[in-house]
Write an enzyme that holds these catalytic residues in place. Structure first.
Site, PDB file in Angstrom:
ATOM      1  N   CYS A  88       6.986 -10.452   5.318  1.00  0.00           N
ATOM      2  CA  CYS A  88       6.445 -10.473   6.680  1.00  0.00           C
ATOM      3  C   CYS A  88       6.046 -11.906   7.028  1.00  0.00           C
ATOM      4  CB  CYS A  88       5.264  -9.509   6.822  1.00  0.00           C
ATOM      5  SG  CYS A  88       3.956  -9.735   5.593  1.00  0.00           S
ATOM      6  N   ASP A  90       9.878  -6.265  -1.662  1.00  0.00           N
ATOM      7  CA  ASP A  90       9.056  -6.614  -0.505  1.00  0.00           C
ATOM      8  C   ASP A  90       7.900  -7.446  -1.051  1.00  0.00           C
ATOM      9  OD1 ASP A  90       8.365  -6.357   2.346  1.00  0.00           O
ATOM     10  OD2 ASP A  90       6.639  -5.224   1.604  1.00  0.00           O
ATOM     11  N   ASP A 128       3.260  -7.031 -13.472  1.00  0.00           N
ATOM     12  CA  ASP A 128       3.701  -8.231 -12.772  1.00  0.00           C
ATOM     13  C   ASP A 128       5.205  -8.081 -12.533  1.00  0.00           C
ATOM     14  OD1 ASP A 128       4.631 -10.732 -12.011  1.00  0.00           O
ATOM     15  OD2 ASP A 128       3.393 -11.836 -13.442  1.00  0.00           O
ATOM     16  N   PRO A 146       0.785  -1.241   0.000  1.00  0.00           N
ATOM     17  CA  PRO A 146       0.000   0.000   0.000  1.00  0.00           C
ATOM     18  C   PRO A 146       0.812   1.284   0.000  1.00  0.00           C
ATOM     19  CG  PRO A 146       0.048  -0.891   2.193  1.00  0.00           C
ATOM     20  CD  PRO A 146       0.770  -1.886   1.334  1.00  0.00           C
ATOM     21  N   GLY A 147       2.120   1.237   0.224  1.00  0.00           N
ATOM     22  CA  GLY A 147       2.922   2.423  -0.002  1.00  0.00           C
ATOM     23  C   GLY A 147       3.693   2.995   1.163  1.00  0.00           C
ATOM     24  N   ASP A 193       3.010  -2.054  -8.713  1.00  0.00           N
ATOM     25  CA  ASP A 193       2.186  -3.095  -8.097  1.00  0.00           C
ATOM     26  C   ASP A 193       1.350  -3.763  -9.176  1.00  0.00           C
ATOM     27  OD1 ASP A 193       1.563  -3.862  -5.055  1.00  0.00           O
ATOM     28  OD2 ASP A 193      -0.227  -4.230  -6.267  1.00  0.00           O
TER      29      ASP A 193
END
Length: 736
Positions: free
Chosen positions: A291, A238, A203, A145-146, A176
């Site tokens: 994460c 990420d 992608d 989301p930034g 994204d």
């Protein structure tokens, strides 16, 4: 909160020493602390940080709620310059306890204007290890989301001042694969407007080759002309992941967790990292992060990527952020081959021998799910594992990769063109992003040719068969486009990007109206409409972003936005011609180019009137501002409130805001919520019309030093509700 599969799987991986297992599990079951960091320029950030230290920490130090002592906010010890904080209180305390309610209101309003980023602590780590500088070419491969993108953008703008935005020579591409999430990136970026910013919707595993202007005078013998691939100095991967490191805030994972999620994502994660390796400058750096706690998504991906490209190595960053408590990566793990946590197969061969031919064809497992035989030599211990019980955070994984020294890998160079398309992806996706058919870029007068990297010698392209198409592309780039171009991806519905000529009549009229000086980079102004006419809004880019836009098909790179919107047309009142005005979020970018002699000066009382009333009459102000504003023509103006103190407010630095004058009245052209934040900071309460009409008056016991009231969304911008703002933006859990 319990999941037997989770416990069984991670005990089999030995990620935690046996004596720490209970602490680890107990930490996972506790709510995650609220964490945030101070954003914006360093001058602004330190002023706001001082307000937290000197005002809110003392105010919240002796709070007792329902018989329990509530701890005050505390700094995150490892974050540079003490600019990140955390506090651990329930929502009930935030809503009911008066002091924390004021602190909550402060966080909400400062987040809305971009001065605070509500972000999980471990999520702040990857940009710090990436070490971005203003001249770097950066790409965030999976950006939404930034929150990390915002950190990268702040690093790119390290030379910004409290009132003006610099135009860094580098660039940041935030990418994204999900179009809705890509639009979220555009919204978030409005809080830190940047001419060096681009958003793409691709992608990441097959991110296309981007080109820069052609080099026509290469010093090496035999090179007459070469197309330059845009290689990046810094790449953040990420990647989408199973997200079990976020159990403390996403408690639904407890119920649905199963290890096959990580197994299924391993291939995508590996392809994204491999693609990043092919896009990196020789002296660049990649940060890979998830994460997730799962070694199949972490060390297994790193090992697979390193074994596929021997030019790279892991970097030991254990000396950086010394107060961060971390654990080394592991070199041994045992993937499960099914949902029953069957980890008995120690190697891929042992598992593969048990399968029939039909089962092998359907299996989602691959050899890279298992530790490679050279795992120890890959130095996987240089990876970093962050566990919840170490510093009261979420779970996280970070790895830093760089190329080996040039002498050790120069002789192993392979053809670049082959590298660009040899990634194993579904055939349909290869067709969608056919990298071989990219038209040759043309030189940009405003951007000098970039020297070729060491790998360019094997990257010459033969494009004789598409010269006619190249000439057509050249013709459209030399002038503003009048008509519909031939698009590489007709399904992409975003408007085209057309740079105006510096002598465009509308642009020249706008520059004259707004009193912009000759130094204004008029050659870097673009518009977005099919005809290429300067009819509504102007965007500003730096030279590098312009070069990327001009030398690449915007539909092929699925370009969602480029640069930052700085000027728009304002419909005037009856009998007046429409004029252009500087946008609130565009003012910091345009300010260095506005003739200082036309900037209005005003007192605190004037600012108070502008906040209290939507459209105060010019005659309602006191002199000297009344005389000055009455003598100005209708249209866009900039007003400056000088640093200093008054009876009821303090400004730590000059505050500049956009103003619009009609025939008899004026108004501040900033968002309503930004007005509320400004009012709270300066006057200790929300005195705006919106607050009064809404029947609320949020008081605060102290006045906070003003920071970036001039960097705000424009009138009418959408904002999240207060509850959403207090929830951090999260990490890149799998949505691909």
């Amino acid at each position: 909160m319990k999941n037997e599969r989770f416990s069984s799987y991670y005990k089999a991986q030995h990620i935690i020493p046996e004596e720490e297992w209970d602490q680890f599990m107990e930490a996972l079951r506790r709510p995650l602390p609220t964490t945030f960091r101070i954003a914006g320029s360093r001058e602004i950030a330190h002023a706001l940080n001082d307000a937290i230290k000197k005002t809110y920490v003392p105010l919240l130090s002796d709070v007792v709620f329902e018989g329990d002592v509530v701890p005050p906010p505390s700094r995150i010890p490892w974050y540079p310059e003490d600019l990140a904080w955390q506090f651990n209180v329930s929502k009930k305390v935030l809503r009911k306890q008066q002091a924390f309610k004021k602190f909550h209101s402060f966080l909400v309003h400062e987040t809305e204007v971009g001065n605070i980023s509500r972000q999980e602590a471990v999520s702040m780590l990857p940009p710090l290890f990436l070490d971005v500088q203003p001249h770097h070419k950066v790409v965030d491969m999976c950006a939404a989301p930034g929150s990390k993108t915002a950190q990268l953008l702040e690093a790119l703008h390290a030379q910004d001042t409290a009132t003006a935005t610099s135009i860094p020579p580098g660039l940041l591409i935030a990418n994204d694969s999900d179009s809705k999430r890509a639009h979220l990136l555009i919204h978030q970026s409005a809080r830190l407007p940047s001419p060096a910013f681009m958003v793409t919707n691709l992608d990441a595993s097959i991110f296309p080759v981007l080109r820069l202007p052609v080099t026509t005078a290469d010093p090496r013998r035999g090179f007459k002309k070469s197309s330059n691939q845009l290689l990046f100095d810094r790449i953040l991967c990420d990647v989408p992941c199973s997200g079990d490191g976020t159990l403390r805030k996403n408690i639904g994972i407890w119920k649905r967790w199963q290890p096959m999620d990580g197994n299924g994502l391993h291939s995508l994660q590996t392809r994204i990292l491999q693609r990043a390796m092919r896009m990196l400058e020789p002296d660049g750096r990649i940060v890979y992060s998830t994460c997730s706690l799962n070694p199949v998504e972490n060390e297994a991906v790193i090992a697979a990527a390193l074994n596929s490209n021997h030019d790279f190595q892991l970097v030991d960053v254990s000396a950086q952020l010394p107060e961060l408590v971390r654990r080394p990566g592991i070199s041994s793990w045992a993937p499960t081959v099914n949902r029953t946590i069957n980890t008995t197969f120690k190697t891929w061969d042992a598992y593969n021998e048990t399968l029939t031919e039909e089962q092998r064809a359907d299996s989602k497992m691959s050899e890279t799910h298992w530790p490679p035989i050279n795992a120890d030599s890959l130095q996987l211990h240089h990876c970093m594992r962050i566990y919840p019980h170490l510093q009261d955070t979420g779970g996280f994984f970070v790895a830093v990769l760089e190329r080996k020294s040039r002498s050790s890998h120069a002789s192993a160079a392979v053809k670049r063109v082959a590298e660009e398309v040899e990634i194993t992806v579904p055939e349909a996706k290869k067709v969608k992003l056919d990298l071989d058919n990219l038209p040759e870029p043309q030189p940009s007068a405003s951007f000098p040719p970039t020297p070729m990297s060491e790998d360019d010698s094997s990257r010459l392209l033969v494009l004789d068969t598409v010269q006619a198409d190249v000439q057509a592309v050249t013709d459209t780039k030399k002038t503003t486009f009048k008509g519909k171009p031939k698009l590489s991806d007709p399904s992409f519905k975003e408007m085209p990007y057309t740079f105006l000529e510096p002598n465009d009549p509308t642009l020249m009229s706008c520059i004259d109206q707004l009193n912009l000086m000759a130094s204004f980079p008029s050659s870097n102004v673009l518009v977005r409409n099919p005809e290429g006419d300067a009819v509504r809004s102007f965007y500003l880019t730096n030279d590098l972003v312009k070069a990327v836009v001009l030398n690449n098909d915007y539909t092929r790179m699925r370009l969602m936005t480029s640069g930052t919107k700085v000027i728009t047309k304002q419909e005037a009142g009856r009998g007046l011609e429409a004029q252009f005005r500087v946008l609130g979020e565009g003012l910091p970018v345009v300010l260095p180019y506005i003739d200082p002699s036309v900037i209005l000066d005003a007192e605190f009382a004037t600012l108070k009137t502008l906040l209290i009333t939507y459209y105060p009459l010019c005659a309602s102000f006191s002199d000297p501002f009344r005389s000055v504003i009455e003598n100005r023509s209708p249209g866009s103006h900039i007003v400056r409130f000088s640093a200093g103190q008054s009876n009821d407010s303090t400004l730590s630095h000059d505050l500049l805001l956009p103003l619009w004058k009609s025939n008899v009245s004026v108004t501040l052209m900033i968002d309503k919520k930004a007005k509320s934040a400004l009012s709270l900071r300066l006057f200790g309460e929300d005195i705006t019309t919106a607050a009064r009409d809404g029947g609320k008056k949020v008081s605060q016991t102290s006045q906070l030093p003003q920071n970036s009231g001039d960097v705000v969304p424009d009138e009418g911008a959408d904002n999240e509700d207060e509850e959403a703002i207090l929830e951090d933006e999260g990490d890149n859990e799998a949505e691909q």
